[in-house]
Design a protein around this motif. Structure first.
Motif, PDB file in Angstrom:
ATOM      1  N   LEU A   1     -36.934  -7.809  -8.787  1.00 32.42           N
ATOM      2  CA  LEU A   1     -35.834  -6.739  -8.049  1.00 32.42           C
ATOM      3  C   LEU A   1     -35.981  -5.483  -8.553  1.00 32.42           C
ATOM      4  O   LEU A   1     -35.643  -4.480  -7.799  1.00 32.42           O
ATOM      5  CB  LEU A   1     -34.399  -7.557  -8.273  1.00 32.42           C
TER       6      LEU A   1
ATOM      7  N   MET B   1     -26.365  -0.910  -4.413  1.00 27.65           N
ATOM      8  CA  MET B   1     -27.726  -0.826  -4.050  1.00 27.65           C
ATOM      9  C   MET B   1     -28.334  -0.262  -5.653  1.00 27.65           C
ATOM     10  O   MET B   1     -28.043   0.155  -6.251  1.00 27.65           O
ATOM     11  CB  MET B   1     -27.773   0.619  -3.399  1.00 27.65           C
TER      12      MET B   1
ATOM     13  N   ASN C   1     -34.200   4.078  -3.542  1.00 26.80           N
ATOM     14  CA  ASN C   1     -33.459   3.115  -3.196  1.00 26.80           C
ATOM     15  C   ASN C   1     -34.437   1.828  -3.194  1.00 26.80           C
ATOM     16  O   ASN C   1     -35.523   1.825  -2.700  1.00 26.80           O
ATOM     17  CB  ASN C   1     -32.577   3.049  -2.044  1.00 26.80           C
ATOM     18  N   LEU C   2     -34.048   0.767  -4.065  1.00 28.97           N
ATOM     19  CA  LEU C   2     -34.969  -0.429  -4.213  1.00 28.97           C
ATOM     20  C   LEU C   2     -34.510  -1.565  -3.025  1.00 28.97           C
ATOM     21  O   LEU C   2     -35.180  -1.831  -2.316  1.00 28.97           O
ATOM     22  CB  LEU C   2     -34.942  -1.063  -5.435  1.00 28.97           C
ATOM     23  N   CYS C   3     -33.201  -1.889  -2.896  1.00 31.83           N
ATOM     24  CA  CYS C   3     -32.703  -2.889  -2.192  1.00 31.83           C
ATOM     25  C   CYS C   3     -31.244  -3.000  -2.427  1.00 31.83           C
ATOM     26  O   CYS C   3     -30.581  -2.824  -3.349  1.00 31.83           O
ATOM     27  CB  CYS C   3     -33.344  -4.127  -2.384  1.00 31.83           C
ATOM     28  N   ARG C   4     -30.502  -3.477  -1.396  1.00 35.39           N
ATOM     29  CA  ARG C   4     -29.014  -3.871  -1.696  1.00 35.39           C
ATOM     30  C   ARG C   4     -28.820  -5.210  -2.113  1.00 35.39           C
ATOM     31  O   ARG C   4     -29.810  -6.126  -1.643  1.00 35.39           O
ATOM     32  CB  ARG C   4     -28.407  -3.864  -0.201  1.00 35.39           C
ATOM     33  N   VAL C   5     -28.150  -5.534  -3.223  1.00 34.62           N
ATOM     34  CA  VAL C   5     -27.860  -6.853  -3.674  1.00 34.62           C
ATOM     35  C   VAL C   5     -26.525  -7.199  -3.707  1.00 34.62           C
ATOM     36  O   VAL C   5     -25.533  -6.533  -3.931  1.00 34.62           O
ATOM     37  CB  VAL C   5     -28.620  -6.684  -5.020  1.00 34.62           C
TER      38      VAL C   5
ATOM     39  N   ASN D   1     -31.000 -10.324  -3.620  1.00 37.04           N
ATOM     40  CA  ASN D   1     -31.470  -9.574  -2.649  1.00 37.04           C
ATOM     41  C   ASN D   1     -30.619  -9.676  -1.124  1.00 37.04           C
ATOM     42  O   ASN D   1     -30.977 -10.799  -0.531  1.00 37.04           O
ATOM     43  CB  ASN D   1     -32.728  -9.248  -2.551  1.00 37.04           C
TER      44      ASN D   1
ATOM     45  N   SER E   1     -30.712  -7.422   1.413  1.00 41.59           N
ATOM     46  CA  SER E   1     -30.996  -6.272   2.164  1.00 41.59           C
ATOM     47  C   SER E   1     -31.413  -6.771   3.687  1.00 41.59           C
ATOM     48  O   SER E   1     -30.944  -5.868   4.541  1.00 41.59           O
ATOM     49  CB  SER E   1     -32.394  -5.618   1.755  1.00 41.59           C
ATOM     50  N   LYS E   2     -32.072  -7.724   3.869  1.00 36.41           N
ATOM     51  CA  LYS E   2     -32.480  -8.028   5.124  1.00 36.41           C
ATOM     52  C   LYS E   2     -31.273  -8.707   5.987  1.00 36.41           C
ATOM     53  O   LYS E   2     -31.252  -8.891   7.050  1.00 36.41           O
ATOM     54  CB  LYS E   2     -33.470  -9.081   5.095  1.00 36.41           C
TER      55      LYS E   2
ATOM     56  N   ASP F   1     -27.778  -0.789   6.514  1.00 40.88           N
ATOM     57  CA  ASP F   1     -27.223   0.384   5.621  1.00 40.88           C
ATOM     58  C   ASP F   1     -26.631   1.415   6.414  1.00 40.88           C
ATOM     59  O   ASP F   1     -27.068   1.838   7.576  1.00 40.88           O
ATOM     60  CB  ASP F   1     -28.338   0.847   4.795  1.00 40.88           C
TER      61      ASP F   1
END
Length: 184
Positions: free
Chosen positions: A103, A147, A154-158, A177, A179-180, A184
């Motif tokens: 992550l 985030m 930015n890597l990903c929303r968690v 994770n 994000s999908k 955003d």
């Protein structure tokens, strides 16, 4: 050698079992009683040898049990689809599994002693700091969405859940994770 269950840490019980086993094996070999000092010493050594063999067998079984537990732990922790982190009260990473390292897009062992807060995107730092202090003041499980990111990337929303251990005052985090699943 008989495979009887027992507490081999109990010296008296171990001695009785060893004496019984020796008597049975000597009964098959010869019917003469032990009378002189040499025979008594030999008897003591044989009993002690059997005691050691029984203890060795128990240690071998305990080792196999520990190996099975280690494999199970590895599967549950290291290979989990969730990122797991253990943080000290300052936010330094004490432990992390492979998913957690993925992550953060870093190697697992290079993350040890790094501050987790360095991997929080600027827009989420306040939310994470509030979450982190609330964990230590409430002593209850808390959660937040943040985030991950660093260096303006930015890597990903968690989704993060955390709780503090009573004994070591470490914060245990599970990170997913999402994000999908979010826009955003």
């Amino acid at each position: 050698m008989k495979n009887e269950k027992g507490d081999f840490t109990n010296a008296n019980m171990l001695r009785k079992k060893a004496e019984k086993q020796l008597k049975e094996s000597q009964g098959r070999e010869s019917g003469t009683p032990l009378t002189n000092d040499v025979n008594k010493l030999l008897h003591e050594l044989q009993v002690h040898q059997i005691e050691l063999e029984m203890q060795n067998e128990e240690l071998h079984q305990a080792y196999e049990t520990a190996e099975k537990a280690l494999k199970k732990y590895t599967m549950l922790y290291d290979l989990s689809p969730l990122g797991y982190f253990s943080l000290d009260p300052d936010g330094a990473i004490c432990e992390v599994n492979f998913t957690g390292a993925d992550l953060l897009r870093e190697r697992r062992f290079s993350l040890i002693n790094s501050n987790f807060k360095l991997f929080i995107a600027e827009e989420s730092k306040t939310a994470f700091n509030d979450f982190f202090s609330k964990i230590y003041t409430s002593n209850a499980k808390e959660s937040c969405e943040i985030m991950l990111g660093y260096d303006d990337k930015n890597l990903c929303r968690v989704y993060v859940e955390g709780v503090v251990t009573e004994d070591e005052q470490k914060c245990l985090l599970s990170v997913v994770n999402i994000s999908k699943f979010t826009k955003d």
